[in-house]
Design an enzyme around this catalytic site. Structure first.
Site, PDB file in Angstrom:
ATOM      1  N   LYS A 225     -12.840   0.394   0.602  1.00 61.54           N
ATOM      2  CA  LYS A 225     -12.670   1.723  -0.004  1.00 61.54           C
ATOM      3  C   LYS A 225     -13.822   2.610   0.471  1.00 61.54           C
ATOM      4  O   LYS A 225     -14.449   2.343   1.488  1.00 61.54           O
ATOM      5  CB  LYS A 225     -12.626   1.600  -1.534  1.00 61.54           C
ATOM      6  CG  LYS A 225     -11.350   0.939  -2.057  1.00 61.54           C
ATOM      7  CD  LYS A 225     -10.178   1.895  -1.960  1.00 61.54           C
ATOM      8  CE  LYS A 225      -8.935   1.369  -2.643  1.00 61.54           C
ATOM      9  NZ  LYS A 225      -7.822   2.340  -2.563  1.00 61.54           N
TER      10      LYS A 225
ATOM     11  N   SER B 213       0.842  -1.195   0.000  1.00 62.54           N
ATOM     12  CA  SER B 213       0.000   0.000   0.000  1.00 62.54           C
ATOM     13  C   SER B 213       0.870   1.234   0.000  1.00 62.54           C
ATOM     14  O   SER B 213       1.693   1.424   0.901  1.00 62.54           O
ATOM     15  CB  SER B 213      -0.901   0.009   1.243  1.00 62.54           C
ATOM     16  OG  SER B 213      -1.414   1.308   1.468  1.00 62.54           O
TER      17      SER B 213
ATOM     18  N   ASP C 148      -7.626   1.178  -8.303  1.00 66.15           N
ATOM     19  CA  ASP C 148      -8.711   2.144  -8.477  1.00 66.15           C
ATOM     20  C   ASP C 148      -9.457   1.970  -9.794  1.00 66.15           C
ATOM     21  O   ASP C 148     -10.527   2.556  -9.985  1.00 66.15           O
ATOM     22  CB  ASP C 148      -8.170   3.572  -8.379  1.00 66.15           C
ATOM     23  CG  ASP C 148      -7.743   3.921  -6.970  1.00 66.15           C
ATOM     24  OD1 ASP C 148      -8.344   3.392  -6.019  1.00 66.15           O
ATOM     25  OD2 ASP C 148      -6.806   4.724  -6.805  1.00 66.15           O
TER      26      ASP C 148
ATOM     27  N   ARG D 172     -16.570  -1.642  -2.968  1.00 67.10           N
ATOM     28  CA  ARG D 172     -16.724  -1.427  -4.411  1.00 67.10           C
ATOM     29  C   ARG D 172     -17.092  -2.700  -5.170  1.00 67.10           C
ATOM     30  O   ARG D 172     -17.759  -2.620  -6.195  1.00 67.10           O
ATOM     31  CB  ARG D 172     -15.436  -0.820  -4.994  1.00 67.10           C
ATOM     32  CG  ARG D 172     -15.311   0.652  -4.701  1.00 67.10           C
ATOM     33  CD  ARG D 172     -14.182   1.316  -5.444  1.00 67.10           C
ATOM     34  NE  ARG D 172     -14.172   2.736  -5.094  1.00 67.10           N
ATOM     35  CZ  ARG D 172     -13.085   3.479  -4.994  1.00 67.10           C
ATOM     36  NH1 ARG D 172     -11.896   2.952  -5.224  1.00 67.10           N
ATOM     37  NH2 ARG D 172     -13.171   4.761  -4.684  1.00 67.10           N
TER      38      ARG D 172
END
Length: 439
Positions: free
Chosen positions: A353, A175, A326, A357
């Site tokens: 997120k 990350s 993303d 999602r």
């Protein structure tokens, strides 16, 4: 979820897309330019900063601690007058990170080493449900003290500034937010710090910290070992923010799918740690050319030209996920229009997120008649079924809103979209650009 306060946006099906578009500045780079400028000596000027809600949250937090930042508007040259490496003051109010996970996670690293100063971070209802221990636990290895709900996992979070010690720290996930928080903390630690990632993640922090004058080296297999020696003072810089490839991805998929489309997306950042979406679109057979390649302020940049054509189904997993996390929502839309079965795995991160999602995209696309299933860490999409117009909802997620807009172009009838204003989190002019490009 609460209902929308604004009327649902009408999304007309059909037509095509032609023209050139310049997407807003990269969100990751915009946050970092503000943060590093605030702790540098002298003035930092930022060209192309994303004038959206998340970077505005970062700027507001920094102003509350004494940094001077000029008003942020579209097209403005932003001036940041830094306070120096250890000049941030204890604020007299809670620091509100809004909806921005990047703001909160990077602030934890920035503030952990402010010895003797106390900070409280909060955010909106969505951000207060997002996990923060993944930053707090590695920071604790440097001596940081972060407290909050769920044993420090959920905001509001209290940071008691401490003198930090250098350490060798392995991050639990690949990350960039976790890595960047540790690098920010390392700048004021006693002794050097090395961060070791399980896999490479986006490297905007490393590139920019070096440009600002940090004593930072990158080594190890695939650049997964990042070392910082403290003490080097950062100097204000002129930062040029390229267009955000995560925003460009909506136009790349739309241009590849919509019959007769011909689009050029200008001034897009092509940092290799972010271009996984281009690799997948190439695997699908999309007709994308990179034009006018150049380097801008240490970041590779180019213009992307896309025309429509048939696409093949895809399969990708955790090895590429840090480079396209993303873009999973818009690639899910692309898969709906490929004959055959597409597989996404290694994407459990998307469940924490702004929304879950994976669940939201599955739910909304099924409303349009798509054939897809969730797995614990991904999606299986059986493409080739026509989508119908439907009553859709972004569920407050900016990337969902824009992904559904692209899907609606190819539906058999018109759609409506609740909470379409969510797009403003990363792309305030998206709806205007869509209207301009349609023919």
């Amino acid at each position: 979820m609460t209902g929308s306060t604004a009327a649902a946006r009408e999304l007309k099906a059909g037509g095509s897309l032609k023209g050139a578009v310049r997407v807003p500045g990269d969100k990751s780079i915009s946050h970092r330019a503000l943060l590093f400028g605030a702790i540098a000596d002298g003035v930092t000027t930022i060209e192309g900063l994303l004038p959206a809600e998340d970077p505005i949250s970062t700027a507001a937090c920094l102003r509350a601690m004494g940094a001077e930042i000029s008003p942020i508007g579209e097209g403005d040259l932003i001036r940041v007058t830094g306070v120096g490496l250890d000049g941030l003051q204890e604020p007299d109010t809670v620091l509100d990170c809004g909806n921005s996970g990047t703001t909160m996670r990077l602030m934890l690293g920035l503030l952990a080493g402010r010895d003797g100063r106390h900070f409280v971070l909060t955010g909106d209802a969505s951000l207060r449900r997002r996990p923060m221990q993944r930053v707090g636990q590695p920071l604790a290895m440097l001596g940081a003290e972060v407290r909050g709900r769920g044993d420090g996992n959920y905001a509001p979070l209290a940071v008691q500034g401490r003198r930090l010690r250098g350490a060798v720290v392995g991050t639990p996930v690949a990350s960039a937010q976790v890595k960047s928080a540790l690098l920010l903390a390392a700048l004021t630690a006693d002794g050097p710090t090395t961060v070791i990632e399980p896999a490479p993640s986006r490297d905007h922090s490393e590139r920019m910290l070096k440009a600002f004058g940090a004593d930072l080296t990158v080594g190890g297999e695939m650049g997964r070992h990042i070392s910082v020696k403290p003490g080097a003072r950062l100097q204000g810089q002129h930062v040029v923010v390229p267009g955000d490839i995560s925003s460009a991805a909506f136009w790349l998929v739309a241009g590849a799918l919509v019959p007769g489309a011909d689009l050029t997306v200008e001034n897009v950042g092509l940092n290799p740690t972010r271009t996984g979406v281009l690799d997948v679109l190439e695997q699908m057979g999309a007709k994308i050319e990179v034009l006018n390649r150049r380097d801008v302020a240490g970041e590779p940049v180019g213009d992307l030209h896309v025309t429509s054509g048939p696409l093949q189904p895809f399969r990708f997993g955790e090895e590429i996920m840090p480079r396209l996390v993303d873009e999973v929502p818009i690639l899910t839309v692309a898969a709906c229009f490929c004959e055959g079965e597409s597989h996404i795995s290694g994407a459990a991160e998307l469940r924490v997120k702004e929304t879950d999602r994976l669940a939201v995209m599955a739910r909304q696309l099924k409303t349009m008649g798509a054939d897809l299933d969730e797995t614990p860490d991904g999606l299986v999409i059986r493409g080739g079924r026509p989508l119908r117009g439907a009553a859709l909802d972004s569920e407050t997620d900016h990337r969902v809103a824009m992904s559904l807009a692209v899907a609606s172009l190819l539906a058999s009838g018109d759609s409506t979209l609740e909470r379409s204003d969510a797009a403003a989190v990363s792309y305030p002019s998206f709806w205007d650009d869509l209207a301009r490009l349609r023919i």
